[in-house]
Scaffold this motif. Structure first.
Motif, short mmCIF file in Angstrom:
data_model
loop_
_atom_site.label_atom_id
_atom_site.label_comp_id
_atom_site.label_asym_id
_atom_site.label_seq_id
_atom_site.Cartn_x
_atom_site.Cartn_y
_atom_site.Cartn_z
N PHE A 31 0.83 -1.21 0.00
CA PHE A 31 0.00 0.00 0.00
C PHE A 31 0.86 1.26 0.00
CE2 PHE A 31 -2.74 3.12 2.25
CZ PHE A 31 -3.74 3.21 1.29
N TYR A 33 3.78 1.71 -1.44
CA TYR A 33 4.24 1.97 -2.81
C TYR A 33 3.09 2.38 -3.72
CZ TYR A 33 8.89 0.45 -1.66
OH TYR A 33 10.14 0.36 -1.10
N ALA A 34 1.90 1.85 -3.48
CA ALA A 34 0.73 2.26 -4.28
C ALA A 34 0.39 3.73 -4.02
CB ALA A 34 -0.46 1.37 -3.95
N THR A 38 0.69 6.69 -6.94
CA THR A 38 -0.54 7.46 -7.19
C THR A 38 -0.28 8.94 -6.98
OG1 THR A 38 -1.88 5.58 -6.49
CG2 THR A 38 -2.95 7.73 -6.50
N SER A 50 1.96 2.00 -15.04
CA SER A 50 1.12 1.05 -14.33
C SER A 50 1.60 -0.38 -14.57
CB SER A 50 -0.34 1.21 -14.77
OG SER A 50 -1.15 0.29 -14.12
N PHE A 53 4.76 -0.85 -12.65
CA PHE A 53 4.47 -0.95 -11.23
C PHE A 53 3.98 -2.35 -10.86
CE2 PHE A 53 1.69 -0.34 -7.50
CZ PHE A 53 2.64 0.13 -6.61
N ARG A 54 3.17 -2.95 -11.72
CA ARG A 54 2.70 -4.33 -11.47
C ARG A 54 3.87 -5.32 -11.48
NH1 ARG A 54 -1.76 -2.65 -14.57
NH2 ARG A 54 -0.87 -3.56 -16.45
N LEU A 57 5.96 -4.19 -7.91
CA LEU A 57 5.35 -4.33 -6.59
C LEU A 57 5.64 -5.66 -5.90
CD1 LEU A 57 3.70 -2.90 -4.46
CD2 LEU A 57 1.64 -3.80 -5.53
#
Length: 136
Positions: A31, A33-34, A38, A50, A53-54, A57
């Motif tokens: 969370f 890093y999310a 963002t 995005s 990031f996937r 993560l």
């Protein structure tokens, strides 16, 4: 260490209680890093970032959890919010951030390095706060 009758069971309960932080650490580090990515893109993360990031993560979460294990964060139950135990969280968090920052130069999909830096700070804040709030 043997504390007499039932001493082993008490130690096992203490060990299991400290390991309960593991799933919470997994969620909070992800969370963190999310939140960072963002905020980096003002809520509108481009498709390319995005996708990167996937990819990033799960690596970040594994590195954070491994660093926590190596620094002894899960080795004992937090009875008091001491500087020693908080220091372990800081060492693990910022150590994993340094590893992720260095690894970002070798990753096939680039992620903004500001996201790694800010994400590390947010994740360490979340993980430390979780432990301090549990003791408050």
């Amino acid at each position: 260490m043997w504390d007499g009758p039932g001493g082993e069971a008490h130690g096992a309960v203490r060990l299991r209680a400290s390991r309960l932080f593991l799933p919470l650490d997994l969620i909070l580090s992800g969370f963190g890093y999310a939140v960072a990515i963002t905020l980096r893109f003002n809520g509108h993360v481009p498709a390319q970032d995005s996708s990167s990031f996937r990819f990033f993560l799960p690596i970040a979460i594994v590195v954070h959890l491994a660093a926590s294990c190596l620094s002894g964060v899960y080795d004992r139950e937090w009875r008091h919010a001491s500087t020693t135990e908080l220091g372990r969280v800081l060492v693990a968090g910022f150590g994993s951030g340094a590893v992720l920052f260095a690894a970002s130069f070798a990753m096939p999909q680039s992620i903004p390095r500001s996201t790694i830096i800010f994400g590390t700070i947010v994740a360490v804040f979340f993980l430390g706060s979780l432990r301090l709030c549990r003791r408050a």
